[in-house]
Design a protein around this motif. Sequence first.
Motif, PDB file in Angstrom:
ATOM      1  N   PHE A  44       0.821  -1.215   0.000  1.00 24.78           N
ATOM      2  CA  PHE A  44       0.000   0.000   0.000  1.00 24.78           C
ATOM      3  C   PHE A  44       0.852   1.261   0.000  1.00 24.78           C
ATOM      4  O   PHE A  44       0.385   2.329  -0.406  1.00 24.78           O
ATOM      5  CB  PHE A  44      -1.000   0.003   1.158  1.00 24.78           C
ATOM      6  CG  PHE A  44      -0.425   0.261   2.520  1.00 24.78           C
ATOM      7  CD1 PHE A  44       0.100   1.490   2.886  1.00 24.78           C
ATOM      8  CD2 PHE A  44      -0.442  -0.742   3.487  1.00 24.78           C
ATOM      9  CE1 PHE A  44       0.604   1.718   4.154  1.00 24.78           C
ATOM     10  CE2 PHE A  44       0.064  -0.524   4.754  1.00 24.78           C
ATOM     11  CZ  PHE A  44       0.591   0.712   5.078  1.00 24.78           C
ATOM     12  N   GLY A  45       2.106   1.167   0.453  1.00 20.04           N
ATOM     13  CA  GLY A  45       2.972   2.334   0.440  1.00 20.04           C
ATOM     14  C   GLY A  45       3.238   2.840  -0.967  1.00 20.04           C
ATOM     15  O   GLY A  45       3.277   4.055  -1.210  1.00 20.04           O
ATOM     16  N   GLU A  46       3.385   1.918  -1.908  1.00 22.14           N
ATOM     17  CA  GLU A  46       3.628   2.335  -3.291  1.00 22.14           C
ATOM     18  C   GLU A  46       2.376   2.938  -3.912  1.00 22.14           C
ATOM     19  O   GLU A  46       2.467   3.860  -4.721  1.00 22.14           O
ATOM     20  CB  GLU A  46       4.104   1.144  -4.117  1.00 22.14           C
ATOM     21  CG  GLU A  46       5.542   0.735  -3.846  1.00 22.14           C
ATOM     22  CD  GLU A  46       6.140  -0.050  -4.988  1.00 22.14           C
ATOM     23  OE1 GLU A  46       6.239   0.494  -6.106  1.00 22.14           O
ATOM     24  OE2 GLU A  46       6.485  -1.226  -4.772  1.00 22.14           O
ATOM     25  N   TYR A  47       1.213   2.424  -3.561  1.00 22.26           N
ATOM     26  CA  TYR A  47      -0.019   3.012  -4.086  1.00 22.26           C
ATOM     27  C   TYR A  47      -0.261   4.394  -3.482  1.00 22.26           C
ATOM     28  O   TYR A  47      -0.756   5.301  -4.152  1.00 22.26           O
ATOM     29  CB  TYR A  47      -1.199   2.089  -3.775  1.00 22.26           C
ATOM     30  CG  TYR A  47      -1.270   0.882  -4.681  1.00 22.26           C
ATOM     31  CD1 TYR A  47      -1.833   0.964  -5.948  1.00 22.26           C
ATOM     32  CD2 TYR A  47      -0.771  -0.351  -4.267  1.00 22.26           C
ATOM     33  CE1 TYR A  47      -1.906  -0.141  -6.779  1.00 22.26           C
ATOM     34  CE2 TYR A  47      -0.832  -1.461  -5.089  1.00 22.26           C
ATOM     35  CZ  TYR A  47      -1.396  -1.348  -6.346  1.00 22.26           C
ATOM     36  OH  TYR A  47      -1.453  -2.452  -7.166  1.00 22.26           O
ATOM     37  N   ARG A  73       3.659  -7.374 -14.163  1.00 21.69           N
ATOM     38  CA  ARG A  73       3.301  -7.202 -12.763  1.00 21.69           C
ATOM     39  C   ARG A  73       3.579  -8.451 -11.951  1.00 21.69           C
ATOM     40  O   ARG A  73       3.883  -8.369 -10.758  1.00 21.69           O
ATOM     41  CB  ARG A  73       1.814  -6.811 -12.654  1.00 21.69           C
ATOM     42  CG  ARG A  73       1.483  -5.499 -13.338  1.00 21.69           C
ATOM     43  CD  ARG A  73       0.067  -5.060 -13.023  1.00 21.69           C
ATOM     44  NE  ARG A  73      -0.244  -3.784 -13.652  1.00 21.69           N
ATOM     45  CZ  ARG A  73      -1.350  -3.069 -13.416  1.00 21.69           C
ATOM     46  NH1 ARG A  73      -2.230  -3.532 -12.538  1.00 21.69           N
ATOM     47  NH2 ARG A  73      -1.559  -1.928 -14.030  1.00 21.69           N
ATOM     48  N   ARG A  74       3.471  -9.612 -12.586  1.00 17.97           N
ATOM     49  CA  ARG A  74       3.746 -10.848 -11.859  1.00 17.97           C
ATOM     50  C   ARG A  74       5.190 -10.901 -11.393  1.00 17.97           C
ATOM     51  O   ARG A  74       5.489 -11.371 -10.292  1.00 17.97           O
ATOM     52  CB  ARG A  74       3.430 -12.058 -12.738  1.00 17.97           C
ATOM     53  CG  ARG A  74       1.950 -12.259 -13.022  1.00 17.97           C
ATOM     54  CD  ARG A  74       1.730 -13.417 -13.964  1.00 17.97           C
ATOM     55  NE  ARG A  74       2.356 -13.182 -15.262  1.00 17.97           N
ATOM     56  CZ  ARG A  74       2.295 -14.038 -16.279  1.00 17.97           C
ATOM     57  NH1 ARG A  74       1.640 -15.184 -16.134  1.00 17.97           N
ATOM     58  NH2 ARG A  74       2.878 -13.753 -17.425  1.00 17.97           N
ATOM     59  N   GLY A  75       6.104 -10.422 -12.223  1.00 24.34           N
ATOM     60  CA  GLY A  75       7.501 -10.387 -11.832  1.00 24.34           C
ATOM     61  C   GLY A  75       7.744  -9.460 -10.653  1.00 24.34           C
ATOM     62  O   GLY A  75       8.533  -9.770  -9.754  1.00 24.34           O
ATOM     63  N   ALA A 118      -2.634  -5.088  -0.448  1.00 24.12           N
ATOM     64  CA  ALA A 118      -3.037  -5.036  -1.854  1.00 24.12           C
ATOM     65  C   ALA A 118      -4.543  -4.860  -2.000  1.00 24.12           C
ATOM     66  O   ALA A 118      -5.009  -4.131  -2.886  1.00 24.12           O
ATOM     67  CB  ALA A 118      -2.587  -6.306  -2.569  1.00 24.12           C
ATOM     68  N   VAL A 119      -5.313  -5.500  -1.131  1.00 27.02           N
ATOM     69  CA  VAL A 119      -6.770  -5.418  -1.227  1.00 27.02           C
ATOM     70  C   VAL A 119      -7.288  -4.070  -0.738  1.00 27.02           C
ATOM     71  O   VAL A 119      -8.139  -3.437  -1.380  1.00 27.02           O
ATOM     72  CB  VAL A 119      -7.414  -6.572  -0.436  1.00 27.02           C
ATOM     73  CG1 VAL A 119      -8.926  -6.393  -0.361  1.00 27.02           C
ATOM     74  CG2 VAL A 119      -7.076  -7.912  -1.065  1.00 27.02           C
ATOM     75  N   LEU A 120      -6.783  -3.601   0.402  1.00 28.46           N
ATOM     76  CA  LEU A 120      -7.317  -2.394   1.040  1.00 28.46           C
ATOM     77  C   LEU A 120      -6.629  -1.110   0.584  1.00 28.46           C
ATOM     78  O   LEU A 120      -7.267  -0.050   0.545  1.00 28.46           O
ATOM     79  CB  LEU A 120      -7.206  -2.540   2.561  1.00 28.46           C
ATOM     80  CG  LEU A 120      -7.948  -3.740   3.157  1.00 28.46           C
ATOM     81  CD1 LEU A 120      -7.659  -3.871   4.635  1.00 28.46           C
ATOM     82  CD2 LEU A 120      -9.450  -3.638   2.900  1.00 28.46           C
ATOM     83  N   ARG A 129      -2.616  -7.484 -10.335  1.00 25.00           N
ATOM     84  CA  ARG A 129      -2.671  -7.655 -11.790  1.00 25.00           C
ATOM     85  C   ARG A 129      -3.945  -7.063 -12.380  1.00 25.00           C
ATOM     86  O   ARG A 129      -3.918  -6.503 -13.473  1.00 25.00           O
ATOM     87  CB  ARG A 129      -2.606  -9.140 -12.149  1.00 25.00           C
ATOM     88  CG  ARG A 129      -1.212  -9.759 -12.059  1.00 25.00           C
ATOM     89  CD  ARG A 129      -1.243 -11.172 -12.588  1.00 25.00           C
ATOM     90  NE  ARG A 129      -1.646 -11.205 -13.980  1.00 25.00           N
ATOM     91  CZ  ARG A 129      -1.989 -12.319 -14.635  1.00 25.00           C
ATOM     92  NH1 ARG A 129      -1.997 -13.481 -14.008  1.00 25.00           N
ATOM     93  NH2 ARG A 129      -2.320 -12.275 -15.905  1.00 25.00           N
ATOM     94  N   ARG A 130      -5.056  -7.186 -11.686  1.00 21.40           N
ATOM     95  CA  ARG A 130      -6.350  -6.843 -12.282  1.00 21.40           C
ATOM     96  C   ARG A 130      -6.831  -5.446 -11.962  1.00 21.40           C
ATOM     97  O   ARG A 130      -7.658  -4.894 -12.692  1.00 21.40           O
ATOM     98  CB  ARG A 130      -7.394  -7.858 -11.841  1.00 21.40           C
ATOM     99  CG  ARG A 130      -7.106  -9.284 -12.309  1.00 21.40           C
ATOM    100  CD  ARG A 130      -8.187 -10.244 -11.889  1.00 21.40           C
ATOM    101  NE  ARG A 130      -7.894 -11.610 -12.338  1.00 21.40           N
ATOM    102  CZ  ARG A 130      -8.692 -12.660 -12.125  1.00 21.40           C
ATOM    103  NH1 ARG A 130      -9.820 -12.481 -11.446  1.00 21.40           N
ATOM    104  NH2 ARG A 130      -8.348 -13.848 -12.564  1.00 21.40           N
ATOM    105  N   ARG A 131      -6.345  -4.862 -10.899  1.00 25.47           N
ATOM    106  CA  ARG A 131      -6.834  -3.541 -10.509  1.00 25.47           C
ATOM    107  C   ARG A 131      -5.961  -2.453 -11.106  1.00 25.47           C
ATOM    108  O   ARG A 131      -4.767  -2.622 -11.290  1.00 25.47           O
ATOM    109  CB  ARG A 131      -6.891  -3.399  -8.988  1.00 25.47           C
ATOM    110  CG  ARG A 131      -7.947  -4.273  -8.359  1.00 25.47           C
ATOM    111  CD  ARG A 131      -7.920  -4.202  -6.849  1.00 25.47           C
ATOM    112  NE  ARG A 131      -8.227  -2.873  -6.351  1.00 25.47           N
ATOM    113  CZ  ARG A 131      -8.338  -2.589  -5.048  1.00 25.47           C
ATOM    114  NH1 ARG A 131      -8.167  -3.549  -4.150  1.00 25.47           N
ATOM    115  NH2 ARG A 131      -8.617  -1.377  -4.664  1.00 25.47           N
TER     116      ARG A 131
END
Length: 286
Positions: free
Chosen positions: A107-110, A125-127, A196-198, A282-284
């Motif tokens: 979440f820090g990067e977002y 993104r998988r990598g 990742a979710v929140l 990957r999807r968001r």
Amino acid sequence: MSTMTLIRTESARPTEPAPRFTDLLAAEWIKLRSLRSTYWVLALAALAAIVININAVHSDLTYIDHPPPRMPGMPPYRYDPLYHGLSDIACYLMAIAAGSLGAITVFGEYTTGMIRTTFAAVPDRRGVIAAKVLLIGGITALAGIVVSTLSFFTTNAILASRHVGLSITEGVSLRAVLAYAAIVPVCALIGMALGAVLRHATASIVSLVLLFFIMPLMFGGDRYRWLHEIGSHLPLATVGRLTYNPNSSTTTSKWAPSVLDAWITMGVWAVVAVVVTAAVVRRRDV
């Protein structure tokens, strides 16, 4: 003629090589190292956990020298070095520290917008997620090993003077040390999934506290088996089962999971956390 020459020049330029996985690891390490508060929190939590375990055993020396009187109909009391030397309090401290570290790496990067730069440089993104998982999992696993091994050997060295210490090859000692260390990276991966979710600092940390500390209180006791089954398959409950010493005076629930079941549960939490993190990132949109 000049246009054709320009086209040939552009087509002749070498393409930028795809980043190697080691490059992704190095990039993630630079990001983590730039946030000094994150690894300092983990280091201080590890130090505090070791001190807590040592202090717990040292405080018990007087109690060992002067044990309580035996109650009628009760078996003689046997001191459990695993229960006191690998204490729940220190485990909880490492769990929340590792979970917070895992959450903040996502979440820090977002929050800062760095994630856009990351995916612009590395569209795979998988990598990126694989590099994050390997780095955070490796660092927290190392922290767990340090806390577990130092706590075990130091506390049992103290208890050797009272002839109640254990060796690493005695009983379930090795299994307890491994489980005490393994839960730390598992909690870090769970933190990554929640981050990742929140994608919010407060929400992620509160969710960690709910999962690690509040839900075990809601799904405890032996009255209803289905409640106990849920509670015994929560992340930190697996550590209690794997560090349980059958040669001590304590007992387990009549519905306690098997040792294999506890190991599988711990592994499932780790795998599900990685899968959720990868799927969400990957999807968001960023």
